[in-house]
Design a protein around this motif. Structure first.
Motif, short mmCIF file in Angstrom:
data_model
loop_
_atom_site.label_atom_id
_atom_site.label_comp_id
_atom_site.label_asym_id
_atom_site.label_seq_id
_atom_site.Cartn_x
_atom_site.Cartn_y
_atom_site.Cartn_z
N LEU A 67 0.86 -1.18 0.00
CA LEU A 67 0.00 0.00 0.00
C LEU A 67 0.90 1.23 0.00
O LEU A 67 1.94 1.24 0.65
CB LEU A 67 -0.89 0.03 1.24
N ALA A 68 0.47 2.25 -0.73
CA ALA A 68 1.26 3.48 -0.80
C ALA A 68 0.36 4.68 -1.01
O ALA A 68 -0.69 4.58 -1.66
CB ALA A 68 2.28 3.39 -1.93
N VAL A 69 0.79 5.82 -0.47
CA VAL A 69 0.13 7.10 -0.74
C VAL A 69 0.69 7.58 -2.07
O VAL A 69 1.91 7.68 -2.25
CB VAL A 69 0.42 8.13 0.38
N VAL A 70 -0.22 7.88 -3.02
CA VAL A 70 0.23 8.24 -4.37
C VAL A 70 -0.03 9.70 -4.72
O VAL A 70 0.28 10.11 -5.83
CB VAL A 70 -0.42 7.31 -5.43
N ASN A 71 -0.56 10.49 -3.79
CA ASN A 71 -0.85 11.88 -4.15
C ASN A 71 -0.05 12.91 -3.36
O ASN A 71 -0.44 14.07 -3.27
CB ASN A 71 -2.35 12.18 -4.08
N PHE A 72 1.11 12.51 -2.83
CA PHE A 72 2.06 13.50 -2.33
C PHE A 72 2.78 14.11 -3.52
O PHE A 72 2.95 13.44 -4.54
CB PHE A 72 3.12 12.84 -1.44
N PRO A 73 3.26 15.34 -3.40
CA PRO A 73 4.09 15.88 -4.49
C PRO A 73 5.40 15.09 -4.55
O PRO A 73 5.87 14.57 -3.54
CB PRO A 73 4.32 17.33 -4.10
N PRO A 74 6.01 14.99 -5.73
CA PRO A 74 7.31 14.30 -5.84
C PRO A 74 8.32 14.92 -4.88
O PRO A 74 8.31 16.12 -4.62
CB PRO A 74 7.72 14.54 -7.29
N LYS A 75 9.21 14.06 -4.35
CA LYS A 75 10.22 14.51 -3.37
C LYS A 75 11.58 13.97 -3.79
O LYS A 75 11.73 12.78 -4.06
CB LYS A 75 9.86 14.00 -1.98
N GLN A 76 12.57 14.86 -3.82
CA GLN A 76 13.93 14.46 -4.17
C GLN A 76 14.57 13.78 -2.97
O GLN A 76 14.66 14.35 -1.89
CB GLN A 76 14.76 15.68 -4.57
N ILE A 77 15.03 12.54 -3.17
CA ILE A 77 15.76 11.79 -2.15
C ILE A 77 17.06 11.35 -2.80
O ILE A 77 17.05 10.49 -3.68
CB ILE A 77 14.96 10.58 -1.64
N ALA A 78 18.15 11.99 -2.40
CA ALA A 78 19.46 11.77 -3.05
C ALA A 78 19.27 12.00 -4.55
O ALA A 78 18.79 13.05 -4.95
CB ALA A 78 20.04 10.41 -2.72
N ASN A 79 19.59 11.01 -5.39
CA ASN A 79 19.46 11.19 -6.84
C ASN A 79 18.17 10.57 -7.40
O ASN A 79 18.07 10.31 -8.59
CB ASN A 79 20.67 10.59 -7.56
N LEU A 80 17.17 10.36 -6.54
CA LEU A 80 15.90 9.76 -6.93
C LEU A 80 14.76 10.73 -6.67
O LEU A 80 14.70 11.33 -5.59
CB LEU A 80 15.66 8.47 -6.13
N MET A 81 13.85 10.87 -7.63
CA MET A 81 12.64 11.65 -7.41
C MET A 81 11.55 10.66 -6.98
O MET A 81 11.05 9.89 -7.78
CB MET A 81 12.23 12.38 -8.69
N SER A 82 11.23 10.68 -5.68
CA SER A 82 10.24 9.76 -5.13
C SER A 82 8.84 10.21 -5.53
O SER A 82 8.50 11.38 -5.41
CB SER A 82 10.36 9.72 -3.60
N GLU A 83 8.02 9.25 -5.99
CA GLU A 83 6.69 9.56 -6.52
C GLU A 83 5.56 8.96 -5.69
O GLU A 83 4.39 9.09 -6.07
CB GLU A 83 6.60 9.04 -7.96
N CYS A 84 5.88 8.29 -4.59
CA CYS A 84 4.85 7.74 -3.71
C CYS A 84 5.49 7.42 -2.36
O CYS A 84 6.71 7.46 -2.23
CB CYS A 84 4.20 6.49 -4.31
N LEU A 85 4.66 7.09 -1.36
CA LEU A 85 5.15 6.76 -0.03
C LEU A 85 4.58 5.40 0.36
O LEU A 85 3.37 5.25 0.54
CB LEU A 85 4.70 7.80 1.00
N VAL A 86 5.46 4.40 0.46
CA VAL A 86 5.05 3.05 0.86
C VAL A 86 4.70 3.07 2.35
O VAL A 86 5.41 3.69 3.15
CB VAL A 86 6.18 2.04 0.57
#
Length: 112
Positions: A67-86
């Motif tokens: 399950l993940a939240v899919v409507n947070f704004p994208p977040k930069q984590i190191a060199n990855l643009m995270s698109e959801c929150l598990v």
């Protein structure tokens, strides 16, 4: 514990079921984490970072529904643009147990 979240606010949180299609060690992350790609059906495949290394190995995650939240704004984590929150339950020593459906369901189903 605060009890000030309204039902209307909760309804805005878009939690979906997705299947992990790839998982690898995220070496660039500050804290131990995996880089995941998760298939959310009609929403497509989304990338994220998850600090779930205490209880899981990457090969255990591929094919697992989460399950993940899919409507947070994208977040930069190191060199990855995270698109959801598990989503997971966080234990007292920081280990995270993933939350998942009891049986396999269609990717992209909304949790409500």
């Amino acid at each position: 514990m605060k009890n000030d979240l309204t039902w209307k606010e909760f309804e805005r949180v878009d939690i979906r079921v997705g299947t992990v299609v790839s998982a690898e060690v995220f070496a660039e992350a500050i804290k131990p984490a995996y880089r995941l790609q998760i298939d959310f059906g009609e929403l497509g495949v989304r990338k994220t970072s998850a600090q779930i290394t205490k209880l899981y190995e990457p090969e255990q995650l591929v094919g697992r529904q989460v399950l993940a939240v899919v409507n947070f704004p994208p977040k930069q984590i190191a060199n990855l643009m995270s698109e959801c929150l598990v989503l997971g339950a966080v234990g007292t020593d920081g280990e995270v147990t993933l939350i998942r459906p009891d049986s396999t369901v269609m990717n992209g189903l909304k949790i409500g």
